[in-house]
Design an enzyme around this catalytic site. Sequence first.
Site, PDB file in Angstrom:
ATOM      1  N   ARG A 225       0.871  -1.174   0.000  1.00 46.43           N
ATOM      2  CA  ARG A 225       0.000   0.000   0.000  1.00 46.43           C
ATOM      3  C   ARG A 225       0.906   1.222   0.000  1.00 46.43           C
ATOM      4  O   ARG A 225       1.998   1.210   0.576  1.00 46.43           O
ATOM      5  CB  ARG A 225      -0.896   0.016   1.234  1.00 46.43           C
ATOM      6  CG  ARG A 225      -1.862  -1.160   1.323  1.00 46.43           C
ATOM      7  CD  ARG A 225      -2.699  -1.083   2.588  1.00 46.43           C
ATOM      8  NE  ARG A 225      -3.672  -2.173   2.667  1.00 46.43           N
ATOM      9  CZ  ARG A 225      -3.442  -3.345   3.247  1.00 46.43           C
ATOM     10  NH1 ARG A 225      -2.258  -3.573   3.824  1.00 46.43           N
ATOM     11  NH2 ARG A 225      -4.372  -4.287   3.269  1.00 46.43           N
ATOM     12  N   LYS A 264      -4.525  -1.253   9.834  1.00 48.94           N
ATOM     13  CA  LYS A 264      -5.928  -1.259  10.228  1.00 48.94           C
ATOM     14  C   LYS A 264      -6.315  -2.561  10.927  1.00 48.94           C
ATOM     15  O   LYS A 264      -7.114  -2.575  11.854  1.00 48.94           O
ATOM     16  CB  LYS A 264      -6.816  -1.039   9.000  1.00 48.94           C
ATOM     17  CG  LYS A 264      -8.278  -0.796   9.321  1.00 48.94           C
ATOM     18  CD  LYS A 264      -9.102  -0.547   8.066  1.00 48.94           C
ATOM     19  CE  LYS A 264      -8.728   0.770   7.427  1.00 48.94           C
ATOM     20  NZ  LYS A 264      -9.636   1.082   6.282  1.00 48.94           N
ATOM     21  N   HIS A 343      -2.086   2.737  -6.312  1.00 50.83           N
ATOM     22  CA  HIS A 343      -2.896   1.551  -6.015  1.00 50.83           C
ATOM     23  C   HIS A 343      -3.037   0.662  -7.248  1.00 50.83           C
ATOM     24  O   HIS A 343      -3.226  -0.554  -7.115  1.00 50.83           O
ATOM     25  CB  HIS A 343      -4.279   1.947  -5.498  1.00 50.83           C
ATOM     26  CG  HIS A 343      -5.019   0.813  -4.859  1.00 50.83           C
ATOM     27  ND1 HIS A 343      -4.661   0.298  -3.629  1.00 50.83           N
ATOM     28  CD2 HIS A 343      -6.068   0.068  -5.289  1.00 50.83           C
ATOM     29  CE1 HIS A 343      -5.465  -0.711  -3.328  1.00 50.83           C
ATOM     30  NE2 HIS A 343      -6.328  -0.876  -4.325  1.00 50.83           N
ATOM     31  N   ARG A 346      -0.280  -1.817  -7.005  1.00 47.99           N
ATOM     32  CA  ARG A 346      -0.609  -2.872  -6.034  1.00 47.99           C
ATOM     33  C   ARG A 346      -1.621  -3.841  -6.641  1.00 47.99           C
ATOM     34  O   ARG A 346      -1.495  -5.064  -6.489  1.00 47.99           O
ATOM     35  CB  ARG A 346      -1.170  -2.229  -4.761  1.00 47.99           C
ATOM     36  CG  ARG A 346      -1.727  -3.210  -3.718  1.00 47.99           C
ATOM     37  CD  ARG A 346      -2.125  -2.445  -2.456  1.00 47.99           C
ATOM     38  NE  ARG A 346      -2.988  -3.221  -1.583  1.00 47.99           N
ATOM     39  CZ  ARG A 346      -2.576  -4.117  -0.689  1.00 47.99           C
ATOM     40  NH1 ARG A 346      -1.282  -4.381  -0.576  1.00 47.99           N
ATOM     41  NH2 ARG A 346      -3.433  -4.761   0.077  1.00 47.99           N
ATOM     42  N   HIS A 369      -4.436  -8.641   3.356  1.00 46.25           N
ATOM     43  CA  HIS A 369      -5.899  -8.563   3.352  1.00 46.25           C
ATOM     44  C   HIS A 369      -6.473  -9.210   4.611  1.00 46.25           C
ATOM     45  O   HIS A 369      -6.067 -10.308   4.984  1.00 46.25           O
ATOM     46  CB  HIS A 369      -6.471  -9.282   2.129  1.00 46.25           C
ATOM     47  CG  HIS A 369      -6.222  -8.571   0.843  1.00 46.25           C
ATOM     48  ND1 HIS A 369      -6.158  -9.207  -0.375  1.00 46.25           N
ATOM     49  CD2 HIS A 369      -6.016  -7.253   0.575  1.00 46.25           C
ATOM     50  CE1 HIS A 369      -5.934  -8.324  -1.326  1.00 46.25           C
ATOM     51  NE2 HIS A 369      -5.843  -7.132  -0.779  1.00 46.25           N
ATOM     52  N   TYR A 379      -8.625 -12.781  -8.305  1.00 44.59           N
ATOM     53  CA  TYR A 379      -8.615 -13.933  -9.206  1.00 44.59           C
ATOM     54  C   TYR A 379      -9.688 -13.777 -10.282  1.00 44.59           C
ATOM     55  O   TYR A 379      -9.653 -14.446 -11.297  1.00 44.59           O
ATOM     56  CB  TYR A 379      -8.843 -15.227  -8.418  1.00 44.59           C
ATOM     57  CG  TYR A 379      -7.627 -15.643  -7.628  1.00 44.59           C
ATOM     58  CD1 TYR A 379      -6.770 -16.624  -8.101  1.00 44.59           C
ATOM     59  CD2 TYR A 379      -7.318 -15.038  -6.415  1.00 44.59           C
ATOM     60  CE1 TYR A 379      -5.643 -17.000  -7.384  1.00 44.59           C
ATOM     61  CE2 TYR A 379      -6.199 -15.396  -5.688  1.00 44.59           C
ATOM     62  CZ  TYR A 379      -5.359 -16.384  -6.180  1.00 44.59           C
ATOM     63  OH  TYR A 379      -4.239 -16.744  -5.476  1.00 44.59           O
TER      64      TYR A 379
END
Length: 405
Positions: A225, A264, A343, A346, A369, A379
């Site tokens: 990130r 987070k 992003h 990523r 994640h 996917y």
Amino acid sequence: MSEKRRDNKGRILKTGESQRKDGRYLYKYIDSFGEPQFVYSWKLVATDRVPAGKRDCISLREKIAELQKDIHDGIDVVGKKMTLCQLYAKQNAQRPKVRKNTETGRKYLMDILKKDKLGVRSIDSIKPSDAKEWAIRMSENGYAYQTINNYKRSLKASFYIAIQDDCVRKNPFDFQLKAVLDDDTVPKTVLTEEQEEKLLAFAKADKTYSKNYDEILILLKTGLRISEFGGLTLPDLDFENRLVNIDHQLLRDTEIGYYIETPKTKSGERQVPMVEEAYQAFKRVLANRKNDKRVEIDGYSDFLFLNRKNYPKVASDYNGMMKGLVKKYNKYNEDKLPHITPHSLRHTFCTNYANAGMNPKALQYIMGHANIAMTLNYYAHATFDSAMAEMKRLNKEKQQERLVA
């Protein structure tokens, strides 16, 4: 025997009912706190006509019936009169210790509610149609679909508190936003292998953006990130084991400036492997570092990627850089690159490994994640070419198994 009270039409008034001198009807009752409360109407029953010049309204007897039903069902007849702003504030007060960006998001939504007519409405008066009209107004005011959806989710959660507290029976925000607004969310960019190569080649050769080449390469080869990437310090790099230790992120707020946040979720704390290209890029970054004065932010120093003022770079710096890089590339090349953000890099990293067949749980760990569903979504970003290649690979493996058998 006491004489029954009557209205100016001679009709008998029930207990608690009375009529004022101006003709308006009144019903007095005692609430759950022992305090007197009053209900008013220009009509006693539904068939009455309101006096000339007065706005039509629900009759007193209808209001009393609704009130008695609320009391019978255990509805808080005082609490249901709180405004939407008050309800949202109540929800936030129940979870005061939140991250800075969550706190900022709450403030934005509260400011929106204070300016919108829905914010001052009592929660018992808000219907699904009102909530949908609010969403439409938000869209007309320029808010993105995803932003509106996030705010709607917060207000839906607020009403669940009101339902649990017996203030209302139903949740007016319990609807699908896509039934009201078109989802104009731009799909996240995934670079093809060819686009990835062209982006890196152009950055490496360009006089202006060559200094950013290693940063772009590392983002593409680690999937970090941008807040994690910007927060990297020298101690976070383990060259011996070829690992990048992730346990914090760097953010910048317009009010308080730079600050460090922990991930987070616990899933955000992880060790990301350095592939050879990332390893060499990190080595070059350290070799090119200047011995400038190092800033310290919340106990962290030795940041790897600094701007001209020797402060660590954050998302806005990289967003601007990527925008300028793509614009310059597209100016001189016919095969245009899409809109690219940090992003996007990523997203490209995760999609590449998903299409390569990496174990989803392993990829979930690397990406940090919290939920495997987030990883599995990558996917789904298969193209026709990747799907065809995967089918050929599986067919080839089956043929080899038959030959061995």
